[in-house]
Motif scaffolding. Structure first.
Motif, mmCIF file in Angstrom:
data_model
loop_
_atom_site.group_PDB
_atom_site.id
_atom_site.type_symbol
_atom_site.label_atom_id
_atom_site.label_comp_id
_atom_site.label_asym_id
_atom_site.label_seq_id
_atom_site.Cartn_x
_atom_site.Cartn_y
_atom_site.Cartn_z
ATOM 1 N N PRO A 291 6.782 38.990 -20.357
ATOM 2 C CA PRO A 291 7.306 39.321 -19.030
ATOM 3 C C PRO A 291 6.230 39.191 -17.951
ATOM 4 N N VAL A 292 6.684 39.066 -16.715
ATOM 5 C CA VAL A 292 5.794 38.972 -15.555
ATOM 6 C C VAL A 292 5.055 40.302 -15.363
ATOM 7 N N TYR A 293 3.779 40.221 -14.995
ATOM 8 C CA TYR A 293 2.978 41.413 -14.692
ATOM 9 C C TYR A 293 1.888 41.027 -13.707
ATOM 10 N N ASP A 294 1.238 42.021 -13.124
ATOM 11 C CA ASP A 294 0.121 41.810 -12.193
ATOM 12 C C ASP A 294 0.488 40.842 -11.067
ATOM 13 N N VAL A 295 1.461 41.219 -10.273
ATOM 14 C CA VAL A 295 1.920 40.376 -9.166
ATOM 15 C C VAL A 295 1.604 41.079 -7.844
ATOM 16 N N LEU A 296 1.033 40.341 -6.911
ATOM 17 C CA LEU A 296 0.592 40.937 -5.655
ATOM 18 C C LEU A 296 0.749 39.922 -4.531
ATOM 19 N N ASN A 297 1.209 40.380 -3.380
ATOM 20 C CA ASN A 297 1.206 39.560 -2.169
ATOM 21 C C ASN A 297 -0.218 39.584 -1.618
ATOM 22 N N THR A 298 -1.001 38.561 -1.952
ATOM 23 C CA THR A 298 -2.409 38.562 -1.547
ATOM 24 C C THR A 298 -2.600 38.100 -0.101
ATOM 25 N N ALA A 299 -1.648 37.344 0.443
ATOM 26 C CA ALA A 299 -1.811 36.800 1.795
ATOM 27 C C ALA A 299 -1.742 37.875 2.864
ATOM 28 N N ILE A 300 -1.280 39.065 2.503
ATOM 29 C CA ILE A 300 -1.217 40.155 3.476
ATOM 30 C C ILE A 300 -2.625 40.663 3.814
ATOM 31 N N TYR A 301 -3.600 40.309 2.965
ATOM 32 C CA TYR A 301 -4.990 40.697 3.189
ATOM 33 C C TYR A 301 -5.743 39.493 3.756
ATOM 34 N N ASP A 302 -6.167 39.582 4.995
ATOM 35 C CA ASP A 302 -6.731 38.439 5.703
ATOM 36 C C ASP A 302 -8.009 37.898 5.072
ATOM 37 N N ASP A 303 -8.749 38.736 4.340
ATOM 38 C CA ASP A 303 -10.045 38.303 3.816
ATOM 39 C C ASP A 303 -9.946 37.636 2.448
ATOM 40 N N LEU A 304 -8.753 37.582 1.845
ATOM 41 C CA LEU A 304 -8.627 36.997 0.517
ATOM 42 C C LEU A 304 -8.314 35.505 0.589
ATOM 43 N N ASP A 305 -8.722 34.807 -0.456
ATOM 44 C CA ASP A 305 -8.503 33.370 -0.574
ATOM 45 C C ASP A 305 -7.004 33.059 -0.511
ATOM 46 N N ARG A 306 -6.649 32.023 0.244
ATOM 47 C CA ARG A 306 -5.247 31.640 0.369
ATOM 48 C C ARG A 306 -4.900 30.424 -0.488
ATOM 49 N N ASN A 307 -5.766 30.103 -1.447
ATOM 50 C CA ASN A 307 -5.450 29.038 -2.393
ATOM 51 C C ASN A 307 -4.707 29.607 -3.587
ATOM 52 N N PHE A 308 -3.699 28.871 -4.058
ATOM 53 C CA PHE A 308 -2.936 29.277 -5.242
ATOM 54 C C PHE A 308 -3.903 29.498 -6.395
ATOM 55 N N GLY A 309 -3.564 30.404 -7.302
ATOM 56 C CA GLY A 309 -4.492 30.884 -8.318
ATOM 57 C C GLY A 309 -5.180 29.813 -9.136
ATOM 58 N N LEU A 310 -4.429 28.817 -9.614
ATOM 59 C CA LEU A 310 -4.971 27.711 -10.395
ATOM 60 C C LEU A 310 -4.611 26.399 -9.711
ATOM 61 N N SER A 311 -5.278 25.338 -10.107
ATOM 62 C CA SER A 311 -4.957 24.042 -9.517
ATOM 63 C C SER A 311 -3.576 23.589 -9.977
#
Length: 386
Positions: A291-311
């Motif tokens: 099952p899906v786990y560890d999901v977070l809207n990271t773009a809401i934090y301006d200082d975090l990387d906006r690249n998708f997790g893996l290529s």
């Protein structure tokens, strides 16, 4: 603590499966015990009795250990001076890990002495976020002790990140609505002392507390964790799909699940979907995508990387590059039929339309849920309104 080379029993569902030992050249060796016939992990086929790693602890075992906050606390609680000493941490805390594999010192002298009050003695889990293995205690939760089960993981807020618990709760809640309740780990909020925490039910334990085999994809792909724990990012979603094709008991179904999840992660602006956030879980029919786990809207934090997790499709992609055209190409790349891709995208668009994210009445436009909703809305426009 003994100065000789470490040696440890490797347990699988509590039974002795083999021996893990340091080598004089600075690596480690895992050897299956006489008479043991089953694989304890994808990277340790039992047809090969001995598995060597040249430098440090083998990545499969590295990824059993803690990161971040818990690593610091457990190292201090066991008087381990070098926090990078993965083997020592597992000797102190690794008898009960996530999944079915555990580590037990072969000799009493090898065990780092764990102080009373150290977090979850004899138990550990990976992940950077502040988290603990916990048990129910009345109306709240307390840290799990050395003995007995630990059926829940408590994840806490951080001073460095606004509303982590609220963010993950909203993200999991929305993902469950879009993908289906059974596709997402069970979760709720609860109290740990005075703190509010996200309480996640462990799916690597049965209701009776029995251990199930669970391997994250960093373990399957034998990716060293790296000094800064960045090894889990050194891969691609095509490689994730390859693991599914090679090891899932139902690869066609699980590839479709992977495709749908990645689209939902893109919609949620979840840029932290790295290798450790995908796992293979033991089921009656064999290994399946967990099952899906560890999901977070990271773009809401301006200082975090906006690249998708893996290529994906050959390179790293910014959130703004994630659209329907790209995912259609990705679906074809991993072997999904065009009809399956269109069906998945149609299903997801329909469910998203039925399940909007609504800010609480009276929340200002710059409120947390309002900003969360705006990010998701913009992402969905890129994905579905071409």
């Amino acid at each position: 603590m003994a100065t000789n080379l470490y040696s440890a029993d490797v347990l699988f569902k509590g039974k002795l499966a083999g021996i893990l030992e340091q080598t004089v050249t600075g690596g480690t060796r895992f050897t299956y015990g006489d008479g043991w016939t089953g694989d304890i992990a994808c990277c340790f086929p039992a047809t090969q009795r001995e598995h060597n790693w040249a430098n440090g602890l083998h990545p499969f075992f590295q990824h059993l250990g803690p990161e971040g906050w818990l690593r610091e606390k457990q190292a201090r609680g066991a008087h381990i001076q070098d926090e990078q000493n993965d083997f020592a941490l597992l000797l102190a805390y690794g008898e009960d890990c996530i999944g079915a594999v555990g580590i037990r010192a072969s000799e009493e002298a090898d065990i780092p002495k764990v102080e009373e009050g150290a977090p979850t003695p004899g138990k550990t889990l990976s992940g950077v976020q502040k988290k603990l293995l916990v048990v129910k205690d009345g109306d709240g939760f307390v840290a799990a002790g050395r003995d007995g089960p630990a059926p829940y993981i408590a994840k806490f807020n951080s001073e460095a990140r606004e509303g982590l618990v609220r963010n993950e709760f909203l993200s999991l809640q929305w993902a469950a609505k879009i993908l289906g309740k059974n596709e997402v780990t069970q979760f709720k909020t609860g109290h740990f002392g005075e703190e509010i925490a996200l309480i996640v039910s462990r799916f690597d334990r049965t209701e009776k507390g029995e251990k199930l085999r669970l391997e994250d994809f960093a373990q399957v792909l034998v990716k060293p964790r790296g000094v800064n724990y960045d090894g889990k990012y050194g891969s691609s979603y095509e490689e994730v799909a390859r693991v599914i094709r090679e090891h899932s008991a139902r690869p066609v179904i699980d590839l479709d699940k992977l495709f749908r999840r990645l689209v939902v992660f893109a919609a949620l602006a979840n840029c932290d979907a790295h290798l450790k956030n995908f796992s293979l879980l033991e089921t009656p029919e064999g290994l399946r995508l967990s099952p899906v786990y560890d999901v977070l809207n990271t773009a809401i934090y301006d200082d975090l990387d906006r690249n998708f997790g893996l290529s994906i499709l050959g390179r790293s992609r910014n959130l703004e590059e994630l659209n329907g055209t790209l995912f259609r190409k990705f679906g074809a790349e991993i072997g999904l039929h065009e009809r399956a891709v269109e069906l998945a995208l149609g299903d997801l668009k329909k469910q998203i339309g039925k399940n909007p994210i609504n800010a609480p009445s009276g929340e200002p436009p710059n409120g947390f849920v309002s900003r969360f909703e705006e990010v998701v809305r913009n992402q969905c426009l890129r994905l579905f309104e071409e």
